[in-house]
Design a protein around this motif. Structure first.
Motif, mmCIF file in Angstrom:
data_model
loop_
_atom_site.group_PDB
_atom_site.id
_atom_site.type_symbol
_atom_site.label_atom_id
_atom_site.label_comp_id
_atom_site.label_asym_id
_atom_site.label_seq_id
_atom_site.Cartn_x
_atom_site.Cartn_y
_atom_site.Cartn_z
ATOM 1 N N GLY A 42 0.817 -1.199 0.000
ATOM 2 C CA GLY A 42 0.000 0.000 0.000
ATOM 3 C C GLY A 42 0.855 1.254 0.000
ATOM 4 N N TYR A 43 0.285 2.335 0.465
ATOM 5 C CA TYR A 43 0.967 3.619 0.445
ATOM 6 C C TYR A 43 1.558 3.984 1.806
ATOM 7 C CZ TYR A 43 -1.112 4.144 -4.102
ATOM 8 O OH TYR A 43 -1.455 3.955 -5.400
ATOM 9 N N GLN A 44 1.601 3.049 2.732
ATOM 10 C CA GLN A 44 2.181 3.295 4.043
ATOM 11 C C GLN A 44 3.686 3.458 3.893
ATOM 12 O OE1 GLN A 44 1.322 0.268 6.867
ATOM 13 N NE2 GLN A 44 2.643 1.101 8.440
ATOM 14 N N PRO A 45 4.306 4.378 4.669
ATOM 15 C CA PRO A 45 5.762 4.533 4.582
ATOM 16 C C PRO A 45 6.477 3.222 4.894
ATOM 17 C CG PRO A 45 4.804 6.324 5.847
ATOM 18 C CD PRO A 45 3.702 5.344 5.588
ATOM 19 N N ALA A 46 7.596 2.980 4.226
ATOM 20 C CA ALA A 46 8.329 1.733 4.384
ATOM 21 C C ALA A 46 9.118 1.687 5.690
ATOM 22 C CB ALA A 46 9.282 1.531 3.206
ATOM 23 N N THR A 47 9.465 2.839 6.240
ATOM 24 C CA THR A 47 10.253 2.884 7.473
ATOM 25 C C THR A 47 9.473 3.634 8.552
ATOM 26 O OG1 THR A 47 11.304 4.929 6.767
ATOM 27 C CG2 THR A 47 12.432 2.876 6.217
ATOM 28 N N PRO A 48 9.729 3.323 9.827
ATOM 29 C CA PRO A 48 9.052 4.064 10.893
ATOM 30 C C PRO A 48 9.570 5.503 10.947
ATOM 31 C CG PRO A 48 10.654 2.545 11.814
ATOM 32 C CD PRO A 48 10.592 2.268 10.340
ATOM 33 N N MET A 50 10.703 7.203 13.440
ATOM 34 C CA MET A 50 11.899 7.329 14.279
ATOM 35 C C MET A 50 12.532 5.948 14.409
ATOM 36 S SD MET A 50 10.429 9.821 17.263
ATOM 37 C CE MET A 50 11.943 9.762 18.155
ATOM 38 N N PRO A 51 13.834 5.813 14.139
ATOM 39 C CA PRO A 51 14.457 4.486 14.240
ATOM 40 C C PRO A 51 14.542 3.975 15.679
ATOM 41 C CG PRO A 51 16.094 6.155 13.717
ATOM 42 C CD PRO A 51 14.756 6.825 13.675
ATOM 43 N N THR A 52 14.715 4.866 16.651
ATOM 44 C CA THR A 52 14.792 4.484 18.057
ATOM 45 C C THR A 52 13.991 5.483 18.886
ATOM 46 O OG1 THR A 52 16.781 5.806 18.410
ATOM 47 C CG2 THR A 52 17.098 3.498 17.803
ATOM 48 N N PRO A 53 13.558 5.100 20.079
ATOM 49 C CA PRO A 53 12.871 6.064 20.940
ATOM 50 C C PRO A 53 13.825 7.194 21.349
ATOM 51 C CG PRO A 53 12.586 3.824 21.756
ATOM 52 C CD PRO A 53 13.578 3.763 20.648
ATOM 53 N N PRO A 54 13.315 8.399 21.581
ATOM 54 C CA PRO A 54 14.197 9.503 21.979
ATOM 55 C C PRO A 54 14.773 9.273 23.374
ATOM 56 C CG PRO A 54 11.906 10.185 22.090
ATOM 57 C CD PRO A 54 11.927 8.822 21.473
ATOM 58 N N GLN A 55 15.946 9.831 23.596
ATOM 59 C CA GLN A 55 16.594 9.716 24.893
ATOM 60 C C GLN A 55 15.856 10.581 25.916
ATOM 61 O OE1 GLN A 55 19.112 7.676 25.594
ATOM 62 N NE2 GLN A 55 19.066 6.950 23.491
ATOM 63 N N PRO A 56 15.856 10.197 27.185
ATOM 64 C CA PRO A 56 15.218 11.032 28.201
ATOM 65 C C PRO A 56 15.881 12.409 28.252
ATOM 66 C CG PRO A 56 15.706 8.857 29.083
ATOM 67 C CD PRO A 56 16.351 8.944 27.732
ATOM 68 N N GLY A 57 15.067 13.435 28.301
ATOM 69 C CA GLY A 57 15.568 14.804 28.363
ATOM 70 C C GLY A 57 15.847 15.422 27.005
ATOM 71 N N ALA A 58 15.689 14.671 25.923
ATOM 72 C CA ALA A 58 15.949 15.202 24.591
ATOM 73 C C ALA A 58 14.835 16.160 24.194
ATOM 74 C CB ALA A 58 16.033 14.070 23.574
ATOM 75 N N THR A 59 15.174 17.183 23.425
ATOM 76 C CA THR A 59 14.191 18.132 22.934
ATOM 77 C C THR A 59 13.487 17.519 21.729
ATOM 78 O OG1 THR A 59 15.587 19.964 23.634
ATOM 79 C CG2 THR A 59 13.836 20.454 22.058
#
Length: 97
Positions: A42-48, A50-59
């Motif tokens: 379908g037309y869904q993006p092939a990749t997520p 964000m590759p990893t969850p953001p680090q705590p405290g990241a903007t």
């Protein structure tokens, strides 16, 4: 009162057992159409996004998504649309038209 405690213990044990169960296998990718004009999956993006969850405290910066016609553009028209067969409704033309 004992019945309520027993039901609560049974509910907790049931959710713990459900968490230990292995995940079912991922479904197989859908096959490409014979004409090849529809993308596989379908037309869904092939990749997520964000590759990893953001680090705590990241903007984290949120931005508006693009318009649907930009994010999911319409496919290019086919050069030839064959006559529809019985039960076929996509990528074909109706008889007598």
């Amino acid at each position: 009162m004992k019945l309520i405690a027993f039901a609560a213990a049974l509910a907790v044990a049931g959710t713990a057992a459900a968490q230990d169960m292995p995940m079912p296998a991922a479904p197989a990718a859908p096959a490409a159409t014979p004409t090849g004009d529809d993308p596989v999956g379908g037309y869904q993006p092939a990749t997520p996004p964000m590759p990893t969850p953001p680090q705590p405290g990241a903007t984290i910066v949120f931005q508006q998504a693009p318009a649907p016609d930009v994010a999911y553009p319409a496919p290019a028209p086919m050069a030839l649309y064959p006559i529809c067969k019985k039960g076929q409704y996509d990528n074909c033309r109706q008889r007598g038209g």
